[in-house]
Design an enzyme around this catalytic site. Sequence first.
Site, PDB file in Angstrom:
ATOM      1  N   ARG A 112      43.193  32.970  46.708  1.00  0.00           N
ATOM      2  CA  ARG A 112      42.520  32.061  45.748  1.00  0.00           C
ATOM      3  C   ARG A 112      41.488  31.542  46.146  1.00  0.00           C
ATOM      4  NH1 ARG A 112      48.378  30.992  45.843  1.00  0.00           N
ATOM      5  NH2 ARG A 112      49.266  31.418  44.006  1.00  0.00           N
ATOM      6  N   LYS A 139      48.901  27.403  47.009  1.00  0.00           N
ATOM      7  CA  LYS A 139      49.421  26.783  45.654  1.00  0.00           C
ATOM      8  C   LYS A 139      50.826  26.361  45.936  1.00  0.00           C
ATOM      9  CE  LYS A 139      49.254  27.167  40.985  1.00  0.00           C
ATOM     10  NZ  LYS A 139      48.874  28.417  39.595  1.00  0.00           N
ATOM     11  N   HIS A 168      38.602  34.849  40.953  1.00  0.00           N
ATOM     12  CA  HIS A 168      39.953  35.313  40.457  1.00  0.00           C
ATOM     13  C   HIS A 168      39.845  36.698  40.145  1.00  0.00           C
ATOM     14  CE1 HIS A 168      43.895  34.433  38.765  1.00  0.00           C
ATOM     15  NE2 HIS A 168      43.664  35.446  37.762  1.00  0.00           N
ATOM     16  N   ARG A 180      40.795  38.487  43.306  1.00  0.00           N
ATOM     17  CA  ARG A 180      42.129  38.417  43.747  1.00  0.00           C
ATOM     18  C   ARG A 180      42.878  39.442  42.668  1.00  0.00           C
ATOM     19  NH1 ARG A 180      46.277  34.959  45.455  1.00  0.00           N
ATOM     20  NH2 ARG A 180      47.674  34.311  43.828  1.00  0.00           N
ATOM     21  N   HIS A 227      53.085  34.103  44.874  1.00  0.00           N
ATOM     22  CA  HIS A 227      53.447  33.972  43.410  1.00  0.00           C
ATOM     23  C   HIS A 227      55.012  33.508  43.680  1.00  0.00           C
ATOM     24  CE1 HIS A 227      50.379  36.288  41.242  1.00  0.00           C
ATOM     25  NE2 HIS A 227      49.955  35.082  41.497  1.00  0.00           N
ATOM     26  N   TYR A 249      49.536  39.744  36.053  1.00  0.00           N
ATOM     27  CA  TYR A 249      48.443  40.181  36.841  1.00  0.00           C
ATOM     28  C   TYR A 249      48.216  41.890  36.751  1.00  0.00           C
ATOM     29  CZ  TYR A 249      46.950  36.261  39.585  1.00  0.00           C
ATOM     30  OH  TYR A 249      46.507  35.243  40.005  1.00  0.00           O
TER      31      TYR A 249
END
Length: 175
Positions: free
Chosen positions: A18, A43, A106, A109, A132, A141
């Site tokens: 990210r 995250k 993004h 990624r 995730h 994704y």
Amino acid sequence: MILNIHAILTTCYAAGLRISEAVHLKPTDIDSQRMVVRVEQGKGQKDRYVMLSPKLLEILRDYWRTRRPKEWLFPGDRAGHPRDAVGQACAKAHDLSRLSKPVTPHSLRYGFAVHLLEAGADVRTIQLLLGHRSLATTAHYLRIATNKVCGTASPFELLPRPAPTPPPLGKPQYF
């Protein structure tokens, strides 16, 4: 400056980071002994490790020899404070490339995830690399990787086929 942009963009793609993770990397997060990059407090305040490509390591070593970053691997204009250099680098790359599709941190990624799937990586491994929490997020994704689905053989094809039945014998022939 070109070396800096190249190193940031390559790191984002090669490690699937990210933007916030890329600008918060420290030189000590690069572990060339184990060939991993430590993502600290990604995250959800979770730490994780991602693979360190030998090609990325070479690029980062060249970058480090030139820039000698101290606290942050990719420092911003103000000493000691990372900035949103990745977003600016993507905007510049998009302008220079004249691509019709957007070039964003993004999208790098996303490309990382799709290319791993196309190379045969399983979705659970991709989930861990992306950091995730939910497999559903990872599946989101990967919904566009249809050539992987279309190119996958049915397990039916792996079953052994019965031996062909020999044709019925004709009338016996005598001497």
